[in-house]
Design an enzyme around this catalytic site. Structure first.
Site, short mmCIF file in Angstrom:
data_model
loop_
_atom_site.label_atom_id
_atom_site.label_comp_id
_atom_site.label_asym_id
_atom_site.label_seq_id
_atom_site.Cartn_x
_atom_site.Cartn_y
_atom_site.Cartn_z
N ARG A 59 0.84 -1.20 0.00
CA ARG A 59 0.00 0.00 0.00
C ARG A 59 0.87 1.25 0.00
O ARG A 59 1.95 1.29 0.61
CB ARG A 59 -0.88 -0.02 1.25
CG ARG A 59 -1.91 1.10 1.38
CD ARG A 59 -2.97 1.01 0.33
NE ARG A 59 -4.18 1.74 0.72
CZ ARG A 59 -5.07 2.19 -0.14
NH1 ARG A 59 -4.91 2.01 -1.44
NH2 ARG A 59 -6.16 2.82 0.28
N GLU A 104 -6.28 3.88 -7.53
CA GLU A 104 -7.45 4.45 -6.85
C GLU A 104 -8.54 4.85 -7.82
O GLU A 104 -9.26 4.00 -8.28
CB GLU A 104 -7.09 5.59 -5.91
CG GLU A 104 -7.91 5.58 -4.61
CD GLU A 104 -9.29 6.21 -4.69
OE1 GLU A 104 -9.54 7.03 -5.58
OE2 GLU A 104 -10.13 5.87 -3.85
N GLY A 141 -13.57 -2.32 -7.52
CA GLY A 141 -14.89 -1.79 -7.18
C GLY A 141 -14.93 -0.83 -6.02
O GLY A 141 -16.01 -0.57 -5.49
N GLY A 142 -13.78 -0.28 -5.59
CA GLY A 142 -13.81 0.64 -4.45
C GLY A 142 -14.35 -0.07 -3.22
O GLY A 142 -14.10 -1.25 -2.99
N SER A 184 -8.00 0.72 3.04
CA SER A 184 -8.39 0.23 1.72
C SER A 184 -9.54 -0.75 1.85
O SER A 184 -9.83 -1.23 2.94
CB SER A 184 -7.19 -0.47 1.06
OG SER A 184 -7.57 -1.12 -0.13
N SER A 185 -10.19 -1.04 0.72
CA SER A 185 -11.17 -2.12 0.67
C SER A 185 -10.70 -3.28 -0.19
O SER A 185 -11.45 -4.23 -0.42
CB SER A 185 -12.51 -1.61 0.13
OG SER A 185 -13.09 -0.68 1.02
N THR A 190 -9.59 -0.24 -10.03
CA THR A 190 -8.68 -1.20 -9.40
C THR A 190 -8.66 -2.42 -10.30
O THR A 190 -9.45 -2.51 -11.24
CB THR A 190 -9.21 -1.54 -7.98
OG1 THR A 190 -9.25 -0.34 -7.21
CG2 THR A 190 -8.35 -2.54 -7.24
N ASP A 199 -7.89 8.20 0.07
CA ASP A 199 -8.50 7.11 0.84
C ASP A 199 -8.38 7.35 2.34
O ASP A 199 -8.96 6.61 3.13
CB ASP A 199 -7.85 5.77 0.49
CG ASP A 199 -8.47 5.15 -0.74
OD1 ASP A 199 -9.48 5.68 -1.24
OD2 ASP A 199 -7.95 4.13 -1.22
#
Length: 587
Positions: free
Chosen positions: A121, A427, A493-494, A472-473, A407, A447
């Protein structure tokens, strides 16, 4: 059985797959459940399905999948293949990921039988402060924060890939760069998806370097089929292939990144020390039992696997496994579990190196049983409250920052049985729009919460701090059965990644669908506000029933891009989301 269009290597080796062959509804019988016969919408595009005996790649673009399959055919490892795939995606799917961004990876090493999690990350620059996106005591507009030098974090992807290759690679590092270099020099055809995203992106046109590459002299997006070459990226990749990740984090490319961020109309402060000092991290995988399986994912700062495991455990206390997949009741229970998980996510998850993240308490079976007890069979709970398993709620602020959906995801299984599942991102679509030496820089700092405190003036744990990694997701996941890999999945997909991955887990593990059937199911779920239903699918028939239960329903585009592989006694079963251009293939 669900009607599918088989996608064998011959269907994608020549380039971009045919898209939009069929949009509509197909019917399927849910296997092993004679009393259930739901309609399943296959999404926009064609349903993808592939089988292989020895090795397989599932990625978001056929050219990238081809690169990975070629590496595996040469005897490369899952680590080797995932690197080659990612580098090609940087070129052909630039809106979604690349060396200017970051990612998370979870893998299973067949030799050691060990599950490992890697954190690549991005980090905040050393001079970043919590008021970065504030003006006059208020957060600036999210769009303004994204499209600026202020949004750029220190890229982490290459350091993570270098670490993974050092531990698990078999082929030479330089060999893994050859497919992307060749495509960058010889050119690749612009796909329908890339063209559409270029056509609708006004901000990208406003950046001189980006506009010169992605648009013609009149500012028109390159048409579908246009052969696009990227000699600048080819040269960067040659340098990294020869000299390793240091060629990116130090020297000419590093200076160019710093200068581009500082030279933006809204300048940022990424510096050479940030780049030279970046390190990827191997973290303890997040694993928890689910029925006869074990679910494993990356831990915080990603909130994804934590929220997914919460959802799955909560759902195990509901009758969802016995319900038709697209019934109002199934969507209701799934959405309610999502509300509860997202309520906790908003308060508790951030970079564990900067805050105490009560992961064990949030996954405690007794706690999740109490959370499940909040779900009512016939009525939504509305906006779910966060739980308080360790007495932190009074001092934790709520972070409801948006997380945008550009993503990508890659899954690889090699001939030794090692498995890798990686989600990577810059992002938002095309990241910060800052184009340097043939690649785009991320906007991952958005984010973080744009404000240090919430509406109640409580500190937000996901606030921006120097050197910190934003929440993050991203949800690269492994499913184990009897200690061995059973399935590997993930999606772009965020924040909706959590819903997309959980839906497929429920589909395969509870509804006994094939991997592709579970991917093809229309998307649905809640992030603790609306109940979202994928529009133009059979879910339109359940909307009124959900409204009668009190759900505030939206029918929206829900563009997942899930990639996955299931390991069965009969071989490898690949799945790719028909909503995008991905394909799974192997040998």
């Amino acid at each position: 059985m669900l009607a599918v269009l088989l996608a064998w290597p011959s269907a994608w080796a020549t380039g971009v797959p045919e898209l939009l062959l069929k949009a509509g509804i197909e019917k399927a019988e849910v296997r092993d459940k004679e009393d259930i016969n739901p309609e399943i919408a296959t999404g926009r595009g064609r349903s993808q399905f592939s089988q292989a005996a020895h090795y397989m790649v599932s990625s978001a673009n056929p050219l990238a999948t081809q690169a990975g399959v070629d590496i595996l055919a040469e005897g490369g490892s899952a680590a080797d293949a995932i690197i080659a795939v990612q580098l090609v995606l940087n070129l052909v799917e630039p809106q979604s990921s690349g060396i200017g961004g970051g990612g998370f990876l979870i893998g299973y090493d067949a030799a050691t039988q060990k599950v490992q999690a890697y954190d690549g990350r991005e980090t905040a620059p050393e001079t970043a402060r919590g008021n970065r996106f504030m003006q006059g005591g208020k957060a600036i507009a999210f769009k303004d924060a994204v499209n600026s030098g202020l949004s750029v974090g220190t890229p982490g992807l290459l350091r993570m890939l270098g670490q993974v290759h050092g531990e698990h690679g078999k082929l030479e590092w330089a060999r893994l760069f050859e497919p992307a270099i060749q495509l960058a020099e010889q050119g690749f055809e612009v796909s329908p998806r890339l063209h559409a995203m270029l056509d609708e992106n006004a901000e990208l046109r406003r950046q001189e370097a980006s506009a010169a590459y992605f648009y013609d002299e009149k500012g028109r997006a390159w048409p579908v089929g246009h052969v696009l070459k990227n000699p600048a990226l080819a040269q960067v990749l040659r340098d990294i292939a020869k000299n390793g990740p240091d060629a990116f984090y130090q020297g000419k490319v590093a200076r160019h990144m710093v200068d581009a961020v500082a030279g933006h109309l809204v300048p940022g402060d990424l510096n050479l020390r940030d780049l030279a000092g970046y390190r990827s991290i191997e973290r303890e995988p997040l694993c928890a039992p689910y029925k006869v399986y074990v679910l494993c994912g990356v831990p915080p700062p990603s909130s994804g696997p934590l929220a997914i495991i919460q959802m799955m455990t909560i759902l195990s206390h509901t009758p969802i496994a016995d319900l038709p997949p697209v019934s109002p009741e199934a969507v209701h229970y799934f959405s309610e579990a999502g509300r509860l998980a997202f309520a906790d996510r908003a308060v508790y998850v951030a970079d564990p190196d900067f805050a105490d993240i009560p992961v064990k308490a949030l996954l405690d079976p007794q706690y999740l049983r109490l959370r499940a007890d909040l779900i009512m069979p016939k009525r939504t709970i509305g906006k779910a409250p966060p739980g308080d398993p360790v007495g932190m709620l009074a001092v934790r602020g709520e972070d409801t920052s948006p997380e945008l959906p550009s993503t990508t995801h890659i899954v690889v299984v090699d001939r030794e049985g090692s498995v890798m599942s990686m989600t990577s991102s810059i992002e938002s679509a095309f990241g910060s729009k800052i184009f340097v030496d043939g690649f785009l820089l991320n906007n991952q700092l958005t984010d973080f919460s744009l404000s240090d405190v919430d509406a109640q003036n409580k500190l937000v744990v996901n606030r921006l701090e120097p050197g910190k990694r934003p929440r993050s997701s991203m949800s690269p996941m492994l499913v184990l059965k009897d200690g061995k890999p059973y399935m590997a999945i993930g999606s772009p997909g965020g924040a909706s990644i959590i819903n997309f991955v959980a839906k497929v887990l429920v589909g395969v593990l509870d509804w006994n669908l094939s991997l592709q059937e579970a991917i093809d199911l229309p998307n649905f779920g809640s992030r603790n506000h609306y109940t979202d239903l994928e529009k133009d699918t059979v879910l339109r028939d359940v909307a009124e029933d959900l409204r009668a239960m009190g759900h505030e329903v939206r029918e929206v585009d829900f563009p997942s891009g899930l990639q996955g592989i299931r390991l069965t006694p009969d071989g490898l079963e690949g799945g790719a989301d028909p909503r995008r251009e991905g394909v799974a293939a192997g040998g």
